[in-house]
Design an enzyme around this catalytic site. Structure first.
Site, PDB file in Angstrom:
ATOM      1  N   GLY A  44       0.865  -1.021   0.090  1.00 56.25           N
ATOM      2  CA  GLY A  44      -0.014  -0.217  -0.031  1.00 56.25           C
ATOM      3  C   GLY A  44       0.686   1.333   0.046  1.00 56.25           C
ATOM      4  O   GLY A  44       2.073   1.262   0.449  1.00 56.25           O
ATOM      5  N   GLN A  49       2.712   9.731   1.882  1.00 55.61           N
ATOM      6  CA  GLN A  49       4.031   9.515   2.153  1.00 55.61           C
ATOM      7  C   GLN A  49       5.113   9.730   0.917  1.00 55.61           C
ATOM      8  O   GLN A  49       6.357   9.768   1.258  1.00 55.61           O
ATOM      9  CB  GLN A  49       4.013   7.934   1.866  1.00 55.61           C
ATOM     10  CG  GLN A  49       3.255   7.247   3.191  1.00 55.61           C
ATOM     11  CD  GLN A  49       3.107   5.875   3.011  1.00 55.61           C
ATOM     12  OE1 GLN A  49       1.995   5.194   2.392  1.00 55.61           O
ATOM     13  NE2 GLN A  49       4.038   5.120   3.765  1.00 55.61           N
ATOM     14  N   CYS A  90       5.303  -0.206   7.955  1.00 55.13           N
ATOM     15  CA  CYS A  90       4.964   1.132   7.303  1.00 55.13           C
ATOM     16  C   CYS A  90       6.211   1.479   6.655  1.00 55.13           C
ATOM     17  O   CYS A  90       7.259   1.489   7.193  1.00 55.13           O
ATOM     18  CB  CYS A  90       4.576   2.232   8.153  1.00 55.13           C
ATOM     19  SG  CYS A  90       4.096   3.856   7.460  1.00 55.13           S
ATOM     20  N   LEU A  91       6.110   1.925   5.323  1.00 56.41           N
ATOM     21  CA  LEU A  91       7.277   2.162   4.348  1.00 56.41           C
ATOM     22  C   LEU A  91       7.772   3.446   5.036  1.00 56.41           C
ATOM     23  O   LEU A  91       8.959   3.906   4.623  1.00 56.41           O
ATOM     24  CB  LEU A  91       6.791   2.618   3.178  1.00 56.41           C
ATOM     25  CG  LEU A  91       6.399   1.152   2.353  1.00 56.41           C
ATOM     26  CD1 LEU A  91       5.764   1.239   1.206  1.00 56.41           C
ATOM     27  CD2 LEU A  91       7.439  -0.042   2.578  1.00 56.41           C
ATOM     28  N   HIS A 132      -4.886   1.721   7.287  1.00 57.88           N
ATOM     29  CA  HIS A 132      -3.645   2.148   7.404  1.00 57.88           C
ATOM     30  C   HIS A 132      -3.335   3.451   6.270  1.00 57.88           C
ATOM     31  O   HIS A 132      -2.892   4.410   6.859  1.00 57.88           O
ATOM     32  CB  HIS A 132      -2.859   1.149   7.321  1.00 57.88           C
ATOM     33  CG  HIS A 132      -1.367   1.557   7.355  1.00 57.88           C
ATOM     34  ND1 HIS A 132      -0.464   0.938   8.391  1.00 57.88           N
ATOM     35  CD2 HIS A 132      -0.485   2.245   6.535  1.00 57.88           C
ATOM     36  CE1 HIS A 132       0.746   1.566   8.182  1.00 57.88           C
ATOM     37  NE2 HIS A 132       0.623   2.318   6.942  1.00 57.88           N
ATOM     38  N   GLU A 133      -3.780   3.312   5.148  1.00 61.88           N
ATOM     39  CA  GLU A 133      -3.671   4.297   4.135  1.00 61.88           C
ATOM     40  C   GLU A 133      -4.398   5.527   4.523  1.00 61.88           C
ATOM     41  O   GLU A 133      -3.969   6.823   4.394  1.00 61.88           O
ATOM     42  CB  GLU A 133      -3.956   3.853   2.627  1.00 61.88           C
ATOM     43  CG  GLU A 133      -3.202   2.570   2.480  1.00 61.88           C
ATOM     44  CD  GLU A 133      -1.623   2.463   2.631  1.00 61.88           C
ATOM     45  OE1 GLU A 133      -0.830   1.637   2.786  1.00 61.88           O
ATOM     46  OE2 GLU A 133      -1.066   3.766   2.705  1.00 61.88           O
ATOM     47  N   HIS A 136      -2.798   7.695   6.910  1.00 62.13           N
ATOM     48  CA  HIS A 136      -1.913   8.625   6.230  1.00 62.13           C
ATOM     49  C   HIS A 136      -2.274   9.806   5.555  1.00 62.13           C
ATOM     50  O   HIS A 136      -1.834  10.973   5.748  1.00 62.13           O
ATOM     51  CB  HIS A 136      -1.086   7.825   5.269  1.00 62.13           C
ATOM     52  CG  HIS A 136      -0.050   6.938   5.753  1.00 62.13           C
ATOM     53  ND1 HIS A 136       0.982   7.313   6.501  1.00 62.13           N
ATOM     54  CD2 HIS A 136       0.000   5.507   5.376  1.00 62.13           C
ATOM     55  CE1 HIS A 136       1.962   6.197   6.574  1.00 62.13           C
ATOM     56  NE2 HIS A 136       1.373   5.131   6.118  1.00 62.13           N
TER      57      HIS A 136
HETATM   58  O1  LIG Z   1       1.464   2.514   3.759  1.00 66.36           O
HETATM   59  C1  LIG Z   1       2.458   1.874   3.924  1.00 66.36           C
HETATM   60  O2  LIG Z   1       3.362   2.281   4.589  1.00 66.36           O
HETATM   61  C2  LIG Z   1       2.658   0.577   3.272  1.00 66.36           C
HETATM   62  C3  LIG Z   1       2.306  -0.442   4.163  1.00 66.36           C
HETATM   63  C4  LIG Z   1       0.829  -0.739   4.186  1.00 66.36           C
HETATM   64  C5  LIG Z   1       0.326  -1.959   5.164  1.00 66.36           C
HETATM   65  C6  LIG Z   1       0.666  -1.633   6.617  1.00 66.36           C
HETATM   66  C7  LIG Z   1       0.037  -2.420   7.532  1.00 66.36           C
HETATM   67  C8  LIG Z   1      -0.538  -3.536   7.140  1.00 66.36           C
HETATM   68  C9  LIG Z   1      -1.115  -3.835   5.760  1.00 66.36           C
HETATM   69  C10 LIG Z   1      -0.440  -2.837   4.849  1.00 66.36           C
HETATM   70  C11 LIG Z   1       3.119  -1.785   4.462  1.00 66.36           C
HETATM   71  O3  LIG Z   1       4.577  -1.240   4.875  1.00 66.36           O
HETATM   72  S1  LIG Z   1       3.397  -2.449   2.935  1.00 66.36           S
HETATM   73  C12 LIG Z   1       4.548  -3.892   3.655  1.00 66.36           C
HETATM   74  C13 LIG Z   1       3.853  -4.786   4.206  1.00 66.36           C
HETATM   75  C14 LIG Z   1       3.789  -5.913   3.614  1.00 66.36           C
HETATM   76  C15 LIG Z   1       2.805  -7.039   4.030  1.00 66.36           C
HETATM   77  C16 LIG Z   1       2.387  -6.987   5.268  1.00 66.36           C
HETATM   78  C17 LIG Z   1       2.353  -5.671   6.135  1.00 66.36           C
HETATM   79  C18 LIG Z   1       3.271  -4.971   5.611  1.00 66.36           C
HETATM   80 ZN   LIG Z   2       2.419   3.297   6.187  1.00 68.05          ZN
END
Ligand SMILES: O=C(O)C[C@@H](Cc1ccccc1)[C@H](O)SCc1ccccc1
Ligand SMILES: [Zn+2]
Length: 169
Positions: A44, A49, A90-91, A132-133, A136
């Site tokens: 995501g 971000q 979170c990235l 989560h998005e 943001h």
């Molecule tokens: O928005 C972001 O930073 C990308 C996030 C999205 C996400 C956060 C928590 C749970 C699910 C998705 C992630 O860092 S993308 C990396 C990732 C991949 C699989 C599971 C969890 C996180």
């Molecule tokens: Zn995030």
């Protein structure tokens, strides 16, 4: 392609504005965001971000990384209030993973990359990711759900890392 801002960068706290006109400029931003997300890699990415303060979210939770979802001006409503706890990353907070509790079953109303309104239901990872998005876009990070002690530990570790990188640059 695009640089991902990292906590505690204050720009991550900006409220994103609604997209008024879904035009080619917006579609270019969406393509750049998808490329950045796949390269990270992540499932995501919110425009906040990458320092673009418009309400745009891209998600792809597919195995083969070939099912991109685009949400412009997304609105989430609760369908079933059951809480669901999942370890989130979170990235913008690289290297840290903590449990966060969110709503298990939501409805999303948004506009797609052609400017057409749509809605969908989400459970599981997609429900977690969209919440989560959306956080943001509202200047909220998953670390905000942690204790001040944990949040400050993560903050100092990342600040130290950023200082180290600045020196080596
Ligand atoms: O928005 C972001 O930073 C990308 C996030 C999205 C996400 C956060 C928590 C749970 C699910 C998705 C992630 O860092 S993308 C990396 C990732 C991949 C699989 C599971 C969890 C996180
Ligand atoms: Zn995030």
């Amino acid at each position: 392609k695009l640089t991902i801002l990292e906590f505690p960068d204050a720009r991550l706290r900006t409220e994103a504005k609604p997209v008024t006109n879904v035009d080619d400029e917006i579609r270019t931003i969406i393509d750049d965001m998808l490329e950045t997300m796949y390269e990270a890699p992540g499932i995501g990415l919110a425009a906040t971000q990458v320092n673009i303060h418009q309400q745009i979210v891209v998600i792809d939770i597919s195995e083969d990384k070939n099912e991109p979802l685009v949400f412009i001006n997304p609105k989430v409503t609760v369908l079933n209030g059951d809480p669901e706890t999942m370890q989130e990353g979170c990235l913008s907070v690289p290297g840290f993973y903590e449990d966060v509790t969110r709503i298990a079953h939501v409805k999303i109303e948004a506009v797609d990359r052609q400017g057409k309104a749509f809605e969908m239901e989400a459970t599981g990872l997609l429900a977690v990711c969209i919440q989560h998005e959306l956080d943001h876009l509202n200047g909220k990070l998953f670390v905000d759900y942690l204790s001040p002690l944990k949040r400050n530990r993560i903050k100092s570790k990342l600040e130290k890392e950023h200082k180290r990188q600045a020196k080596r640059a």
